[in-house]
Motif scaffolding. Structure first.
Motif, short mmCIF file in Angstrom:
data_model
loop_
_atom_site.label_atom_id
_atom_site.label_comp_id
_atom_site.label_asym_id
_atom_site.label_seq_id
_atom_site.Cartn_x
_atom_site.Cartn_y
_atom_site.Cartn_z
N GLY A 68 4.78 -16.46 75.43
CA GLY A 68 5.47 -15.97 76.62
C GLY A 68 6.20 -14.67 76.39
O GLY A 68 6.25 -13.80 77.26
N PHE A 408 8.61 -21.99 73.30
CA PHE A 408 9.00 -21.79 74.70
C PHE A 408 10.13 -20.77 74.83
O PHE A 408 10.81 -20.71 75.84
CB PHE A 408 9.49 -23.10 75.33
CG PHE A 408 8.43 -24.16 75.54
CD1 PHE A 408 7.10 -23.84 75.67
CD2 PHE A 408 8.79 -25.50 75.63
CE1 PHE A 408 6.13 -24.81 75.88
CE2 PHE A 408 7.84 -26.49 75.84
CZ PHE A 408 6.50 -26.14 75.97
N ASN A 444 8.01 -12.06 65.63
CA ASN A 444 7.92 -13.51 65.84
C ASN A 444 9.35 -13.98 66.14
O ASN A 444 10.25 -13.16 66.24
CB ASN A 444 7.36 -14.20 64.57
CG ASN A 444 7.98 -13.66 63.28
OD1 ASN A 444 9.18 -13.42 63.23
ND2 ASN A 444 7.16 -13.44 62.26
#
Ligand SMILES: Cc1cc2nc3c(=O)[nH]c(=O)nc-3n(C[C@H](O)[C@H](O)[C@H](O)COP(=O)(O)OP(=O)(O)OC[C@H]3O[C@@H](n4cnc5c(N)ncnc54)[C@H](O)[C@@H]3O)c2cc1C
Length: 450
Positions: A68, A408, A444
């Motif tokens: 996302g 998420f 990341n």
């Protein structure tokens, strides 16, 4: 810059397929890498890592491109794109699978289902096996078979040094521990070996209730699933019914609540298991029945094609209280666009059979990973869905456990990352310092080395 030391398909902004190659699932992300290396084999990955390190270029890793926050891409840097590495080998006798990182969950399902086997993983088939596994892996089989990482036996990894190593419980065991939840922090995982569970058909599908019954429905669902066997899984949702077949026209565009069930016990017992569920109600829609496992895993793929605007936030939830149910209803009954939704994904059942310290994923005491997702095809609505999502998230924060499932998360800062790993964060820092001391892999949810 000359890219002659790279191998695989090397794509730069001058190439006609550059726009395609830099497109990822979330169309809200618009990053422009200097070069994308579509790797075809292990050596291409090693060459890309060595090249980026030696030329001091920022690097990102892409498998399915579903992240996302858009962490598959890096502006002005080098993308190690694994999406072309699609080997899958199933060993039916040992019930194991070796899966290269470029596979999607649909690819994995198609290969394993043929043998009556399945890998517990996520609920949308276009998600990449790479990112979902390294973050944990939550889905319809979580209560039955645990997280995806609970089924992981081994990884082949290219480290920042360019060395290709194996990580399992005996070899590089510290790395193997960290890879089970620690994301893309430690190297490029080329392939995963998993154990599989026996699953062919399931008794599953969505069931909706009117929004006016949301309070009773949430309380009923909470009580029922608290005491249910691991064969019964269901994620609770607030949603808007899509205005299309097979949904009945009188429900189109209605804001409702519901559960997507997955019962993996003996099919002949399914009616009995669902009797009390159907008696609470009656549901305004009941699509629950026997289907092949891959049909369930791909059920919502058409509703969520790549290329929409996505913004999401997440919480871990230990219990539903009258107050938290109120907050959920307050926002869940005002969903701003048809694709926008919230899901409470169970992470109890078999996920609780593993302790918090056994893998890097540190939230075994949660009952749900709740995701609040603002989605719309139209960029004009990006702000509207983002605001709904942020407000819902903020109002629910007092009733959540702190931290969130890294898969998420958006770009939410270092404190949120630490909170996601709780007591495991310091150990992750040690492993990071050993395997990636310069923080070469930092695009990341970053665990910084000492
Ligand atoms: C529609 C949708 C549905 C989803 N459903 C679920 C769900 O049901 N359950 C769930 O758990 N999650 C779910 N997710 C979240 C998903 O797990 C994350 O978005 C995950 O990052 C996707 O993995 P990917 O390989 O597609 O991502 P990418 O965007 O390709 O990669 C994301 C990041 O993962 C790391 N990474 C990926 N591959 C590798 C590799 N081979 N080696 C090292 N690092 C790597 C890198 O840091 C990379 O930046 C969903 C996401 C979307 C958009």
């Amino acid at each position: 810059m000359s890219y002659q030391d790279l191998s695989g398909e090397v794509i730069t902004p001058k190439d006609t397929n550059y726009e395609n190659a830099r497109a990822i699932y979330n169309a809200m992300i618009d990053k422009k890498p200097a070069v994308i290396v579509k790797c075809k084999n292990d050596q291409d990955v090693v060459n890309a890592v060595n090249y980026a390190r030696d030329h001091n270029i920022e690097v990102s890793i892409r498998s399915g491109g579903h992240n996302g926050a858009g962490l598959a891409l890096v502006d002005d840097g080098l993308v190690i794109d694994l999406s072309g590495m699609k080997g899958i080998t199933i060993n039916a006798a040992t019930k194991t699978a070796t899966i290269q990182s470029g596979n999607t969950l649909n690819d994995v399902d198609a290969a394993t289902h043929e043998y009556g086997l399945a890998l517990p993983s996520g609920i949308i088939g276009t998600t990449g096996i790479g990112g979902i596994t390294l973050g944990g892996g939550i889905g319809y089989l979580s209560r039955k078979g645990g997280l995806t990482i609970d089924n992981l036996l081994e990884c082949k990894v290219v480290l920042a040094s360019g060395e290709l190593v194996t990580a399992n419980k005996d070899e590089n065991a510290d790395l193997f521990w960290a890879l089970r939840g620690g994301g893309g922090n430690f190297g490029v995982v080329i392939s995963f070996k998993f154990k599989l569970i026996e699953i062919k058909n399931v008794y599953a599908g969505p069931m909706f209730w009117p929004i006016e019954r949301a309070k009773e429905a949430m309380m009923f669902y909470d009580n029922l699933t608290k005491n249910a066997s691991n064969d019964l899984y269901g994620f609770f949702a607030f949603l808007i019914v899509p205005p299309a077949e097979p949904f009945p026209e009188h429900l189109w565009n209605k804001n409702v609540c519901g559960v997507v069930w997955n019962y993996t016990g003996p099919i002949e017992k399914a009616d009995e298991v669902f009797k009390p569920i159907r008696e609470f109600g009656p549901p305004i829609l009941d699509f629950v029945g026997e289907i092949p496992m891959p049909a369930l895993n791909g059920m919502f793929d058409a509703l969520y094609p790549p290329g929409m605007q996505w913004y999401w936030r997440a919480h871990y939830i230990k219990e539903l209280t009258p107050k938290s149910i109120e907050v959920n209803i307050q926002h869940g009954s005002k969903i701003p666009t048809m694709h926008t939704t919230t899901h409470l994904y169970p992470v109890d059942g078999a996920c609780h059979d593993v302790s918090n310290s056994e893998t890097a994923w540190a939230n075994r005491d949660a009952r749900w990973a709740q995701v609040i997702v603002g989605v719309d095809p139209d960029p004009e609505n990006a702000e509207k869905v983002t605001n709904w999502c942020k407000n819902y998230f903020d109002d629910l924060t007092p009733y959540a456990m702190g931290g969130a499932y890294v898969n998420f998360m958006m770009n939410e800062g270092q404190e949120r990352i630490k909170a996601a790993y709780k007591g495991n964060y310091e150990r992750l820092v040690e492993v990071k310092t050993k395997y990636d001391p310069t923080n070469f892999f930092h695009v990341n949810q970053n665990i910084k080395p000492n």
